[in-house]
Motif scaffolding. Sequence first.
Motif, short mmCIF file in Angstrom:
data_model
loop_
_atom_site.label_atom_id
_atom_site.label_comp_id
_atom_site.label_asym_id
_atom_site.label_seq_id
_atom_site.Cartn_x
_atom_site.Cartn_y
_atom_site.Cartn_z
N PRO A 165 0.81 -1.22 0.00
CA PRO A 165 0.00 0.00 0.00
C PRO A 165 0.84 1.28 0.00
O PRO A 165 0.47 2.28 -0.63
N VAL A 166 1.98 1.26 0.68
CA VAL A 166 2.84 2.45 0.71
C VAL A 166 3.39 2.73 -0.69
O VAL A 166 3.43 3.88 -1.14
N PHE A 167 3.78 1.68 -1.40
CA PHE A 167 4.31 1.88 -2.75
C PHE A 167 3.24 2.45 -3.68
O PHE A 167 3.51 3.35 -4.48
N PHE B 153 2.18 -7.28 -9.09
CA PHE B 153 2.33 -5.91 -8.61
C PHE B 153 2.53 -4.94 -9.78
O PHE B 153 1.96 -3.84 -9.82
N ILE B 154 3.31 -5.35 -10.79
CA ILE B 154 3.53 -4.49 -11.95
C ILE B 154 2.25 -4.36 -12.75
O ILE B 154 1.92 -3.28 -13.26
N ALA C 226 -9.13 -3.64 -8.25
CA ALA C 226 -9.00 -2.25 -8.67
C ALA C 226 -9.35 -1.29 -7.53
O ALA C 226 -8.58 -0.39 -7.20
N LEU C 227 -10.50 -1.50 -6.88
CA LEU C 227 -11.00 -0.50 -5.94
C LEU C 227 -10.09 -0.30 -4.74
O LEU C 227 -9.83 0.83 -4.31
N VAL C 228 -9.58 -1.39 -4.15
CA VAL C 228 -8.73 -1.26 -2.95
C VAL C 228 -7.45 -0.52 -3.28
O VAL C 228 -7.07 0.45 -2.61
N TRP C 229 -6.76 -0.96 -4.34
CA TRP C 229 -5.48 -0.33 -4.65
C TRP C 229 -5.65 1.08 -5.20
O TRP C 229 -4.81 1.95 -4.95
N LEU C 230 -6.72 1.32 -5.94
CA LEU C 230 -6.94 2.68 -6.46
C LEU C 230 -7.29 3.65 -5.34
O LEU C 230 -6.97 4.84 -5.43
N ALA C 231 -7.93 3.17 -4.28
CA ALA C 231 -8.21 4.04 -3.14
C ALA C 231 -6.91 4.51 -2.49
O ALA C 231 -6.75 5.69 -2.15
N LEU D 158 -0.84 -4.79 -19.26
CA LEU D 158 -1.23 -5.14 -17.90
C LEU D 158 -1.91 -6.52 -17.86
O LEU D 158 -1.69 -7.29 -16.92
N LEU D 159 -2.70 -6.85 -18.89
CA LEU D 159 -3.31 -8.18 -18.92
C LEU D 159 -2.25 -9.26 -19.11
O LEU D 159 -2.32 -10.34 -18.50
N GLY D 160 -1.26 -8.97 -19.97
CA GLY D 160 -0.20 -9.94 -20.18
C GLY D 160 0.64 -10.17 -18.94
O GLY D 160 0.97 -11.32 -18.59
N VAL D 161 0.99 -9.10 -18.25
CA VAL D 161 1.80 -9.23 -17.03
C VAL D 161 1.02 -9.97 -15.95
O VAL D 161 1.56 -10.86 -15.27
N LEU D 162 -0.25 -9.63 -15.77
CA LEU D 162 -1.07 -10.33 -14.78
C LEU D 162 -1.23 -11.80 -15.16
O LEU D 162 -1.18 -12.68 -14.28
N GLY D 163 -1.42 -12.07 -16.45
CA GLY D 163 -1.53 -13.46 -16.88
C GLY D 163 -0.28 -14.26 -16.60
O GLY D 163 -0.35 -15.41 -16.14
N LEU D 164 0.88 -13.66 -16.85
CA LEU D 164 2.14 -14.35 -16.62
C LEU D 164 2.37 -14.59 -15.13
O LEU D 164 2.95 -15.62 -14.73
N SER D 165 1.91 -13.67 -14.29
CA SER D 165 2.06 -13.88 -12.85
C SER D 165 1.23 -15.07 -12.38
O SER D 165 1.56 -15.72 -11.40
N LEU D 166 0.14 -15.36 -13.09
CA LEU D 166 -0.73 -16.48 -12.73
C LEU D 166 -0.24 -17.81 -13.31
O LEU D 166 -0.28 -18.84 -12.64
N THR D 167 0.23 -17.79 -14.55
CA THR D 167 0.60 -19.05 -15.20
C THR D 167 1.96 -19.55 -14.77
O THR D 167 2.20 -20.77 -14.69
N GLY D 168 2.90 -18.63 -14.47
CA GLY D 168 4.28 -19.05 -14.25
C GLY D 168 4.88 -19.56 -15.55
O GLY D 168 4.27 -19.46 -16.63
N LEU D 169 6.07 -20.13 -15.45
CA LEU D 169 6.76 -20.63 -16.63
C LEU D 169 6.95 -22.14 -16.59
O LEU D 169 7.62 -22.71 -17.45
N GLY D 170 6.35 -22.79 -15.59
CA GLY D 170 6.55 -24.23 -15.44
C GLY D 170 5.97 -25.05 -16.57
O GLY D 170 6.51 -26.09 -16.94
#
Length: 444
Positions: A67-69, A146-147, A200-205, A388-400
Amino acid sequence: MRHTAAELAAATPGNRDRYVDLLRVASLGTVVLGHWLMAAVTPDGVGNLLALVPGLQLLTWALQVMPVFFFVGGFSHALSYRSLARRQPHAPVYAAFLRARLRRLLRPTLAFVVVWAAAAVVVQLAGGGGGLTGAALRLVTQPLWFIGIYLVMVALTPPLLRMHERHGWAAFWALVAAAGAVDVLRFAVGVPYVEFLNFALVWLAVHQLGFLRADRQGPGGWGRVPATLALGGLAAAAVLVAAGPYPLSMVGMPGEKISNMAPPTFALLCHGLWLVGAVELLRGPVTRRLAAPRLWRTVVAANGVAMTAFLWHLTAMLGVYGAQLALGLRLPRPATAAWWAQAPARLVAAALLTALLVAAFRVFERPAPAAPTPSSGPVAAAGITLCLLGVLGLSLTGLGGLLQGHSAVLVAVPVTAPVAIGMVLLGWLTVERTGGVRSVRLRG
């Protein structure tokens, strides 16, 4: 022309908010340290120390500092966008703003993804991917969420800043109320999938709080607001955890039915308010310390490599454990006395290896010169959405499962790692072709 940290520190304008720069570095550094401490690594994979020792979960109320970042991001985005708008009063600046922000974020991210994707292909073609190696391929991309969230904030800065300038505190409280309403619909009414709105709502606040701080620069500019946020946020979070369905930990725990992080909850938002208030209470005395040239040079130097260090810190940690196994050294069972005795040496080794990785990849964090090109707000918006969709997708799938087509669900749509990487590349190239403004140097 590239400048050294000492030159940049010496050229710092007198009105620069140095405390914000420190918070940016300190928050990322705290996340890195927290990840190193939480990792419970065995030859078979990676667990979570907080799950093994539940009493330590209370530490997340201090160590969960994302949250600070995001608060600092809101502060910097407000100043940057306003500065750009003043310097280009008759030109559309949205695309230029996105492009400048993406360059600093995505160049080091793409370098990280390319290196790890190549390593994943080699490992899987060789028939590997089990044990600690497989865990590494799944784990290293997780912090990319996070990105992705940060890119959402960048993309929405112009409309949210206009909302702030029109409504002030009311805009912030509207986001807070909406986040609370989502949890009511989720827990009291049982509306399916509504909880994902709080990504969206929590981090945008919290980001919106940064706009409010940007309007009140200087020590004491908020009056009693920091104390109110700190005490009110802490009390609200404690009540929600004690009386509601919320877990104690402010980070995700393996196997838990409800997480405060994924998706974010109203309790996590209250936690964010308490942290923002707490760090703002320290602003005055710490800002005075930052006038010391040596300390300020350190902050400037750290800011220049902070994103690179964040991207590679898990690689360094896993490298330390991998080296122990390769050398035939015993890995103590996590949370035992022997494990804690080894912890200081592991942290030092991870820090040294992170420094080596930063030295190798820091070149990608240096901002490249922006050539002037036609501005196109809609095209830039489409590009950053793909990113942003690609980065979020990669955070979920990993590279395994890179070669096996392993997929994860992103916004109700299955996505694979190759598709996610392709989205990031296409989005980045799209934004790169828009938004150039001559000699733009954004503040913050």
